[in-house]
Design a protein around this motif. Structure first.
Motif, PDB file in Angstrom:
ATOM      1  N   THR A   7      40.774  55.960  38.399  1.00  0.00           N
ATOM      2  CA  THR A   7      40.050  55.965  39.668  1.00  0.00           C
ATOM      3  C   THR A   7      38.996  54.867  39.629  1.00  0.00           C
ATOM      4  N   LEU A   8      38.959  54.068  40.688  1.00  0.00           N
ATOM      5  CA  LEU A   8      37.959  53.007  40.822  1.00  0.00           C
ATOM      6  C   LEU A   8      36.984  53.364  41.933  1.00  0.00           C
ATOM      7  N   THR A   9      35.705  53.050  41.713  1.00  0.00           N
ATOM      8  CA  THR A   9      34.683  53.197  42.741  1.00  0.00           C
ATOM      9  C   THR A   9      33.790  51.970  42.692  1.00  0.00           C
ATOM     10  N   PRO A  10      33.078  51.690  43.779  1.00  0.00           N
ATOM     11  CA  PRO A  10      32.134  50.581  43.758  1.00  0.00           C
ATOM     12  C   PRO A  10      31.020  50.862  42.749  1.00  0.00           C
ATOM     13  N   PRO A  14      27.610  45.698  45.414  1.00  0.00           N
ATOM     14  CA  PRO A  14      28.617  46.080  46.407  1.00  0.00           C
ATOM     15  C   PRO A  14      29.821  45.142  46.364  1.00  0.00           C
ATOM     16  N   PRO A  15      31.025  45.693  46.344  1.00  0.00           N
ATOM     17  CA  PRO A  15      32.221  44.851  46.346  1.00  0.00           C
ATOM     18  C   PRO A  15      32.380  44.155  47.697  1.00  0.00           C
ATOM     19  N   PRO A  16      33.194  43.094  47.737  1.00  0.00           N
ATOM     20  CA  PRO A  16      33.426  42.400  49.010  1.00  0.00           C
ATOM     21  C   PRO A  16      33.923  43.333  50.101  1.00  0.00           C
ATOM     22  N   SER A  17      34.671  44.339  49.723  1.00  0.00           N
ATOM     23  CA  SER A  17      35.179  45.327  50.675  1.00  0.00           C
ATOM     24  C   SER A  17      35.123  46.684  49.990  1.00  0.00           C
ATOM     25  N   THR A  18      34.758  47.730  50.729  1.00  0.00           N
ATOM     26  CA  THR A  18      34.740  49.063  50.130  1.00  0.00           C
ATOM     27  C   THR A  18      36.084  49.755  50.259  1.00  0.00           C
ATOM     28  N   VAL A  19      37.088  49.010  50.695  1.00  0.00           N
ATOM     29  CA  VAL A  19      38.456  49.525  50.750  1.00  0.00           C
ATOM     30  C   VAL A  19      39.370  48.473  50.129  1.00  0.00           C
ATOM     31  N   LEU A  20      40.107  48.873  49.112  1.00  0.00           N
ATOM     32  CA  LEU A  20      41.100  47.970  48.540  1.00  0.00           C
ATOM     33  C   LEU A  20      42.355  48.032  49.400  1.00  0.00           C
ATOM     34  N   ALA A  21      43.000  46.909  49.560  1.00  0.00           N
ATOM     35  CA  ALA A  21      44.249  46.850  50.326  1.00  0.00           C
ATOM     36  C   ALA A  21      45.423  47.149  49.394  1.00  0.00           C
ATOM     37  N   PRO A  22      46.501  47.702  49.925  1.00  0.00           N
ATOM     38  CA  PRO A  22      47.673  47.964  49.085  1.00  0.00           C
ATOM     39  C   PRO A  22      48.152  46.720  48.333  1.00  0.00           C
ATOM     40  N   CYS A  23      47.987  45.537  48.924  1.00  0.00           N
ATOM     41  CA  CYS A  23      48.441  44.320  48.237  1.00  0.00           C
ATOM     42  C   CYS A  23      47.559  43.969  47.045  1.00  0.00           C
ATOM     43  N   ARG A  69      43.637  51.201  30.539  1.00  0.00           N
ATOM     44  CA  ARG A  69      42.221  50.818  30.474  1.00  0.00           C
ATOM     45  C   ARG A  69      42.095  49.297  30.327  1.00  0.00           C
ATOM     46  N   ASP A  70      42.912  48.710  29.455  1.00  0.00           N
ATOM     47  CA  ASP A  70      42.849  47.264  29.227  1.00  0.00           C
ATOM     48  C   ASP A  70      43.253  46.465  30.465  1.00  0.00           C
ATOM     49  N   ILE A  71      44.308  46.895  31.124  1.00  0.00           N
ATOM     50  CA  ILE A  71      44.759  46.209  32.348  1.00  0.00           C
ATOM     51  C   ILE A  71      43.659  46.281  33.411  1.00  0.00           C
ATOM     52  N   THR A  72      43.091  47.470  33.580  1.00  0.00           N
ATOM     53  CA  THR A  72      42.037  47.660  34.581  1.00  0.00           C
ATOM     54  C   THR A  72      40.823  46.803  34.259  1.00  0.00           C
ATOM     55  N   ARG A  73      40.421  46.781  33.000  1.00  0.00           N
ATOM     56  CA  ARG A  73      39.266  45.984  32.594  1.00  0.00           C
ATOM     57  C   ARG A  73      39.506  44.504  32.857  1.00  0.00           C
ATOM     58  N   ARG A  74      40.677  44.001  32.458  1.00  0.00           N
ATOM     59  CA  ARG A  74      40.977  42.584  32.680  1.00  0.00           C
ATOM     60  C   ARG A  74      40.966  42.254  34.173  1.00  0.00           C
ATOM     61  N   ALA A  75      41.544  43.123  34.979  1.00  0.00           N
ATOM     62  CA  ALA A  75      41.610  42.864  36.426  1.00  0.00           C
ATOM     63  C   ALA A  75      40.228  42.866  37.060  1.00  0.00           C
ATOM     64  N   THR A  76      39.413  43.864  36.749  1.00  0.00           N
ATOM     65  CA  THR A  76      38.102  43.963  37.387  1.00  0.00           C
ATOM     66  C   THR A  76      37.124  42.908  36.871  1.00  0.00           C
ATOM     67  N   THR A  78      38.082  39.754  35.955  1.00  0.00           N
ATOM     68  CA  THR A  78      38.518  38.385  36.240  1.00  0.00           C
ATOM     69  C   THR A  78      38.824  38.106  37.705  1.00  0.00           C
ATOM     70  N   SER A  79      39.052  39.112  38.507  1.00  0.00           N
ATOM     71  CA  SER A  79      39.422  38.887  39.900  1.00  0.00           C
ATOM     72  C   SER A  79      38.209  38.980  40.822  1.00  0.00           C
ATOM     73  N   PRO A  80      37.896  37.909  41.552  1.00  0.00           N
ATOM     74  CA  PRO A  80      36.785  37.978  42.496  1.00  0.00           C
ATOM     75  C   PRO A  80      36.957  39.085  43.540  1.00  0.00           C
ATOM     76  N   ALA A  81      38.176  39.381  43.936  1.00  0.00           N
ATOM     77  CA  ALA A  81      38.418  40.426  44.935  1.00  0.00           C
ATOM     78  C   ALA A  81      38.078  41.820  44.404  1.00  0.00           C
ATOM     79  N   LEU A  82      38.049  41.978  43.086  1.00  0.00           N
ATOM     80  CA  LEU A  82      37.750  43.279  42.486  1.00  0.00           C
ATOM     81  C   LEU A  82      36.321  43.365  41.960  1.00  0.00           C
ATOM     82  N   ARG A  83      35.559  42.296  42.147  1.00  0.00           N
ATOM     83  CA  ARG A  83      34.169  42.295  41.685  1.00  0.00           C
ATOM     84  C   ARG A  83      33.420  43.422  42.400  1.00  0.00           C
ATOM     85  N   GLY A  84      32.688  44.198  41.632  1.00  0.00           N
ATOM     86  CA  GLY A  84      31.949  45.317  42.210  1.00  0.00           C
ATOM     87  C   GLY A  84      32.667  46.650  42.115  1.00  0.00           C
ATOM     88  N   TRP A  85      33.898  46.646  41.587  1.00  0.00           N
ATOM     89  CA  TRP A  85      34.656  47.889  41.385  1.00  0.00           C
ATOM     90  C   TRP A  85      34.639  48.230  39.903  1.00  0.00           C
TER      91      TRP A  85
END
Length: 90
Positions: A7-10, A14-23, A69-76, A78-85
């Motif tokens: 589960t991810l939360t802000p 604050p993240p760029p969007s408080t709703v992640l898109a399915p994509c 956990r590792d995949i989630t950590r790497r994604a959050t 390194t990805s600007p779209a996930l910054r703040g999550w």
């Protein structure tokens, strides 16, 4: 095959969007390494919360949880779209 839900939360910033898109699921796919054993991934977006369901090929649940956990950590990290999550449960 093991199923791990993250589960991810802000967080503080604050993240760029408080709703992640399915994509946005693609951001986690590109963060997975071949050794992680990721077979399938589903993102359940919601307002100020998102649930990731990882299907991971691993010898046991501990290895699968570590891979998720590792995949989630790497994604959050390194990805600007996930910054703040941040993950709140593994």
């Amino acid at each position: 095959m093991h199923i791990v839900t993250v589960t991810l939360t802000p967080c503080g910033t604050p993240p760029p969007s408080t709703v992640l898109a399915p994509c946005d699921v693609d951001l986690f796919w590109v963060s997975a390494l071949p050794g992680d054993g990721l077979e399938h991934l589903h993102l359940h977006p919601g307002t100020a919360r998102a649930h990731l369901t990882f299907f991971i090929r691993a010898p046991d649940a501990t290895v699968a949880t570590t891979a998720a956990r590792d995949i989630t950590r790497r994604a959050t990290e390194t990805s600007p779209a996930l910054r703040g999550w941040q993950p709140v449960r593994l």
